[in-house]
Design an enzyme around this catalytic site. Structure first.
Site: not given
Length: 316
Positions: A222, A225, A252
């Site tokens: 998140g 990193g 994605d």
């Protein structure tokens, strides 16, 4: 060429709303419809980079036809496996501060013959893909071992496998040695069965999954990193985002960036970080183009800050 497999694709409709109140009549300030599903998003990001990609999808009904049409318009080749059920539709409500409320439909149940045909379609695809990205949750009708069988068949065909799934499906696939897996920190915590509060905890968990069969672990943290644990060494990286508009599909986009850059080593991690940071600054589940990337802002190091506390500690 990068081939993606999404067993439970969707149409994703995003509404931008001033605020979200339960029981209120909400007036959207903007809306968009995007092809959805983790592998679908990987193909969209790969196509945006000008690289050939094919999405293998079980599609049914009018939503399935629209999904294929939208993907074709974005330069993604679609290999459809026709199913009796209808492709699902998901709804996201995006607020100005970046808060996102999602409603994901369960999707159709695949019959045994549809499941078998989907596997066979991937095995016999004639595009000779360098990578096959197998992504997302499994729909009803597919056993947790379905991805494990897909990994084995793809390796027999000489392709490398990137696997982005979670829970029993992830654990069942590890003995067949996917080349890279891409869990987030919460999925990692579930896989190892304990809380993860620091970067060091994540490193230990990723190494456990490598010991179980994963070739490399690309872990999304998140706002903290991303982490890459592989035979080439351990690397940690960060990339700033000026403002978060929507995080739908950002993971994605990161996986697409990783594969675009070869799928191994710190250069691939840097590409993953740049793609993920660009994606969160776009509306809905829009995928970044090369013009959206800021590779100069990415920082990758082998000096891991193991004591770094996670912004969102993960429980299992």
């Amino acid at each position: 060429m990068i081939l993606t497999v999404t067993p439970n694709p969707s149409l994703d409709r995003t509404y931008e709303v001033p605020s979200l109140g339960r029981g209120d009549v909400l007036r959207a300030t903007g809306d968009r419809v995007d092809p959805g599903g983790k592998g679908v998003n990987v193909s969209r990001a790969v196509a945006a980079a000008g690289i050939p990609t094919t999405a293998v999808l079980p599609l049914g009904g009018a939503p399935g036809a629209l999904l294929a049409e939208l993907l074709g318009a974005q330069g993604v080749d679609v290999t459809a496996v026709s199913i009796a059920g209808q492709t699902r539709s998901n709804i996201s409500l995006a607020e100005p501060d970046g808060t996102l409320t999602k409603i994901n439909a369960p999707g159709p149940e695949l019959a045994p013959e549809e499941s078998a045909l989907l596997l066979e379609t991937v095995r016999t695809h004639d595009g000779s893909p360098a990578w096959i990205a197998c992504c997302g949750s499994l729909p009803r009708g597919l056993r947790p071992e379905w991805y494990a069988e897909l990994v084995a068949r793809a390796h027999e065909a000489g392709s490398r496998i990137a696997l982005d799934t979670s829970g029993p499906a992830l654990l069942a696939a590890l003995p067949n040695r996917p080349d890279v897996i891409k869990p987030n920190v919460h999925e990692l915590a579930t896989a190892v069965g304990r809380p993860l509060a620091t970067l060091g905890d994540v490193v230990d968990a990723a190494r456990e999954l490598r010991a179980l069969g994963a070739g490399a672990v690309l872990a999304s943290l998140g706002a903290d990193g991303q982490l890459l644990i592989s035979a080439e060494g351990d690397h940690y990286g960060t990339a700033p985002a000026a403002g978060i508009r929507s995080d739908v599909g950002a993971g994605d986009a990161s996986l697409a960036g990783f594969l675009i850059a070869g799928g191994t080593g710190p250069e691939a991690l840097a590409s993953a970080l740049a793609h993920g940071a660009a994606a969160v600054q776009l509306p809905g589940s829009a995928m970044p183009t090369p013009a959206d990337l800021r590779p100069d802002a990415v920082r990758v190091t082998r000096d891991l800050p193991l004591d770094l506390p996670l912004t969102e500690p993960a429980v299992f």
